[in-house]
Design a protein around this motif. Structure first.
Motif, PDB file in Angstrom:
ATOM      1  N   TRP A 127       0.823  -1.231   0.000  1.00 52.59           N
ATOM      2  CA  TRP A 127       0.000   0.000   0.000  1.00 52.59           C
ATOM      3  C   TRP A 127       0.845   1.265   0.000  1.00 52.59           C
ATOM      4  O   TRP A 127       1.815   1.382   0.738  1.00 52.59           O
ATOM      5  N   LYS A 128       0.463   2.222  -0.805  1.00 51.92           N
ATOM      6  CA  LYS A 128       0.931   3.611  -0.682  1.00 51.92           C
ATOM      7  C   LYS A 128      -0.291   4.467  -0.958  1.00 51.92           C
ATOM      8  O   LYS A 128      -0.867   4.402  -2.059  1.00 51.92           O
ATOM      9  N   ASN A 129      -0.730   5.212   0.045  1.00 51.50           N
ATOM     10  CA  ASN A 129      -1.926   6.055  -0.064  1.00 51.50           C
ATOM     11  C   ASN A 129      -3.134   5.266  -0.578  1.00 51.50           C
ATOM     12  O   ASN A 129      -3.874   5.720  -1.446  1.00 51.50           O
ATOM     13  N   GLU A 197       4.397  -0.131   5.072  1.00 59.70           N
ATOM     14  CA  GLU A 197       3.418   0.376   4.112  1.00 59.70           C
ATOM     15  C   GLU A 197       3.229   1.892   4.328  1.00 59.70           C
ATOM     16  O   GLU A 197       3.882   2.477   5.200  1.00 59.70           O
ATOM     17  N   ASN A 198       2.356   2.492   3.561  1.00 61.86           N
ATOM     18  CA  ASN A 198       2.118   3.927   3.717  1.00 61.86           C
ATOM     19  C   ASN A 198       0.635   4.233   3.534  1.00 61.86           C
ATOM     20  O   ASN A 198       0.062   3.953   2.473  1.00 61.86           O
ATOM     21  N   GLU A 199       0.050   4.767   4.584  1.00 63.40           N
ATOM     22  CA  GLU A 199      -1.385   5.102   4.560  1.00 63.40           C
ATOM     23  C   GLU A 199      -2.175   3.979   3.913  1.00 63.40           C
ATOM     24  O   GLU A 199      -2.840   4.166   2.881  1.00 63.40           O
ATOM     25  N   PRO A 352       4.320  11.223  12.104  1.00 66.88           N
ATOM     26  CA  PRO A 352       5.264  10.945  11.023  1.00 66.88           C
ATOM     27  C   PRO A 352       5.091  11.849   9.816  1.00 66.88           C
ATOM     28  O   PRO A 352       5.985  11.906   8.965  1.00 66.88           O
ATOM     29  N   GLU A 353       3.940  12.526   9.729  1.00 61.00           N
ATOM     30  CA  GLU A 353       3.720  13.479   8.638  1.00 61.00           C
ATOM     31  C   GLU A 353       2.812  14.572   9.158  1.00 61.00           C
ATOM     32  O   GLU A 353       1.842  14.297   9.863  1.00 61.00           O
ATOM     33  N   THR A 354       3.121  15.798   8.759  1.00 58.32           N
ATOM     34  CA  THR A 354       2.184  16.881   9.045  1.00 58.32           C
ATOM     35  C   THR A 354       2.496  18.039   8.111  1.00 58.32           C
ATOM     36  O   THR A 354       3.540  18.058   7.456  1.00 58.32           O
TER      37      THR A 354
HETATM   38  C1  DGJ Z   1       0.242  11.505   2.696  1.00 60.70           C
HETATM   39  C2  DGJ Z   1       1.163  10.415   2.222  1.00 60.70           C
HETATM   40  O1  DGJ Z   1       1.378   9.485   3.244  1.00 60.70           O
HETATM   41  C3  DGJ Z   1       2.475  10.943   1.713  1.00 60.70           C
HETATM   42  O2  DGJ Z   1       3.241   9.891   1.206  1.00 60.70           O
HETATM   43  C4  DGJ Z   1       2.234  12.021   0.688  1.00 60.70           C
HETATM   44  O3  DGJ Z   1       1.597  11.497  -0.406  1.00 60.70           O
HETATM   45  C5  DGJ Z   1       1.437  13.113   1.394  1.00 60.70           C
HETATM   46  N1  DGJ Z   1       0.147  12.599   1.771  1.00 60.70           N
HETATM   47  C6  DGJ Z   1       1.265  14.415   0.660  1.00 60.70           C
HETATM   48  O4  DGJ Z   1       0.796  14.329  -0.592  1.00 60.70           O
END
Ligand code: DGJ
Length: 572
Positions: A127-129, A197-199, A352-354
């Protein structure tokens, strides 16, 4: 928001000292494994056997590797990060079945060491997004073996089925190969954690409706999920519909995705047990709606670790140490709610992301909830348009403009990052960011209250900054001695009395210039014994200037320069 060059130089020098990652290419001594530790209800990430605070940034991560690294490092240096989040792509890692390409991983390790930073690697696997866009081509072309999810109408969705056992096996093997290589190539523990994985989850259908999925949906819910969700039904082994009614589709998908990812994580941990986490594309934390309403399942990515299914994920994927929110919430209340929701007794807070204009100050709110790390997304020079739109900066302005608000946090905290991590783990630190309409915040300590006010001028009480940019941290070093740091705020202290006195309510706050309280009929006034400005070097506080007179008579004012104070207090 510019630092003077002298201040920058001092911060940089102290930062470098505090941020040394020993780089010895030959005969590297094996360092202790990074690990998550919980004590007295608080978590810390231990690196080199001591609490560590990830001052992170995630690079713009979608393509062009490793050619774009030169555009990453200058931004990381400007930010003074100690940890960089970078992806490893399955399609690049396993171009043909069973043939692994380690070059990207080796490049990332080498360059991170050259730049004295740690890494968090992101496994863009199944998974990615919500999609399978980073699966190798040979998988994308074999739809029977590696199927997509199917929606209610039998149409294929742009998301992998979590019930595809061949895909699970392939992901487990590839991830284990990646972790095996990391174990061999990284005895110095440049890599601290791995995101699995990612999101993960799906857009376009709340769950998979394929025959394989349907069969499981109609089967009894596993007992650990019933337990985790505290389900009580007439039947002792209800199916998903019976157990969860209108939430059944979403909960079923969360279980399926979590179980799959839990197995991938476990396969990797079996060879190299680094801390691992999964990140979530969030649902609206304040306005979750029933079916058909805004905020209903289907309006957000389904199946990932959203706040409503964290217990399912914990039960189905015990190999994951952390479930972590990617916070892009526009409004402040939602942002703060997300922090609260992911700070749990069974889950350390990690961001991990913002992104988003003005959201940089919430690093301090995360600190106040003992975050183990914070990592704004896309802070590099590889993809200007995307980065700038995420951070809502004006594209005609210089690059530093969108980096600076985030960088200011790390310029301030970087030189004392280990002290901050330790104090937070010991429960001695409190931190806060300004919220619109709240001009004052009180941070209670054992025998003192720290009062943080925003928008205060010389002899005027705080009324809030024109834009809410204030932030402060206060940590108790000893009885009556505090570490104080922040931006765009004033900090003062007021005697708090003993716990007994607080209980008996014989405390009345005074209004004099020096914060005072009437405790059991006797006035107690705050006096500053010593206010020292300085920095930490190798764990020792070094004085650079004593504050007194105009600098302390109205409280301790913090503007746009990174200032750290050690404050000793007494009463009279
Ligand atoms: C959330 C995702 O997890 C990132 O990999 C990236 O695509 C960001 N959105 C911003 O677009």
């Amino acid at each position: 928001m510019k630092m003077t060059s002298a201040v920058r130089a001092a911060v940089l020098a102290a930062f470098v000292v505090a941020n040394v990652v020993v780089t010895i290419q030959a005969q590297v001594k094996e360092r202790p494994l990074p690990r998550l530790v919980k004590k007295d209800g608080r978590f810390a990430l231990f690196v080199d056997d001591a609490p560590y605070l990830m001052l992170g940034a995630q690079v713009h991560n979608s393509s062009s590797w490793p050619a774009s690294l030169p555009k990453v490092w200058p931004a990381m240096e400007y930010l003074h990060v100690n940890t960089v989040e970078m992806p490893v792509y399955w399609e690049q890692f396993e171009p043909r079945p069973g043939q692994y390409d380690y070059t990207l991983i080796d490049t990332l390790l080498a360059e991170a060491r050259q730049h004295n930073v740690h890494l968090v690697l992101l496994w863009f696997g199944t998974w990615k997004n919500g999609s399978q866009h980073y699966m190798p081509e040979w998988m994308k072309l074999d739809l029977d073996r590696y199927p997509h999810m199917v929606d209610r109408n039998g149409e294929a969705v742009d998301s992998p089925s979590p019930h595809a056992m061949a895909a699970l096996d392939a992901d487990k093997s590839a991830f284990a190969a990646f972790m095996r290589h990391l174990k061999e190539a990284d005895p110095q523990r440049t890599v601290l954690m791995v995101q699995v994985e990612n999101e993960a989850g799906a857009w376009g259908s709340v769950r998979d409706y394929s025959p394989a999925a349907q069969k499981l949906f109609e089967a009894p819910v596993p007992p650990e999920i019933l337990g985790a969700m505290q389900v009580k039904t007439a039947s002792s082994s209800p199916n998903w519909q019976q157990a969860f009614g209108p939430d059944a589709d979403e909960y079923f998908h969360a279980w399926a995705v979590a179980k799959y990812i839990g197995q991938v994580a476990a396969a990797g941990k079996a060879v190299y047990p680094l801390p691992m986490y999964a990140n979530a594309a969030l649902r609206d934390p304040l306005h979750a709606g029933p079916a058909g309403q805004p905020g209903a399942p289907g309006s957000y990515e389904s199946g990932g670790p959203t706040d409503n299914v964290l217990a399912i994920w914990k039960a189905a994927a015990p190999a994951l140490d952390v479930l972590a929110p990617d916070i892009y919430q526009d409004d402040d209340a939602s942002y703060l709610k997300v922090l609260e929701l992911y700070h749990r007794d069974d889950n350390p807070l990690f961001v991990p992301e913002t992104g988003g204009a003005g959201k940089d100050r919430f690093f301090f709110s995360a600190l106040g909830l003992q975050t183990i790390g914070f990592s704004p997304f896309g802070l590099d020079y590889t993809h200007k348009a995307a980065n700038r739109s995420l951070n809502q900066a004006d594209p005609s302005r210089p690059q530093e403009e969108f980096l600076t608000p985030w960088a200011m946090n790390y310029w301030l905290v970087g030189p004392m990052q280990r002290e901050i991590a330790r104090l937070n783990f010991e429960g001695k630190l409190k931190a806060v960011a300004e919220e619109p309409g709240k001009a004052t915040e009180t941070l209670p300590f054992t025998s003192w209250d720290a009062i943080v006010s925003f928008g205060a001028a010389r002899n005027r009480r705080g009324a809030g900054n024109p834009k809410p940019a204030g932030r402060a941290l206060v940590a108790q070093l000893e009885d009556g001695q505090f570490l104080v740091a922040g931006y765009f705020c004033r900090v003062d202290f007021r005697p708090a009395g003993t716990e007994q006195q607080r209980k008996s309510l014989h405390i009345v706050e005074g209004t004099q210039q020096n914060p005072s309280v009437l405790i059991d009929g006797k006035w107690r006034h705050r006096q500053f014994l010593r206010v020292e400005e300085g920095t930490y070097e190798n764990g020792v506080f070094k004085l650079s200037r004593l504050w007194n007179g105009d600098e302390t008579d109205w409280g301790l004012d913090f503007g746009e320069d990174p200032i750290v104070l050690r404050v000793s207090l007494a009463t009279y």
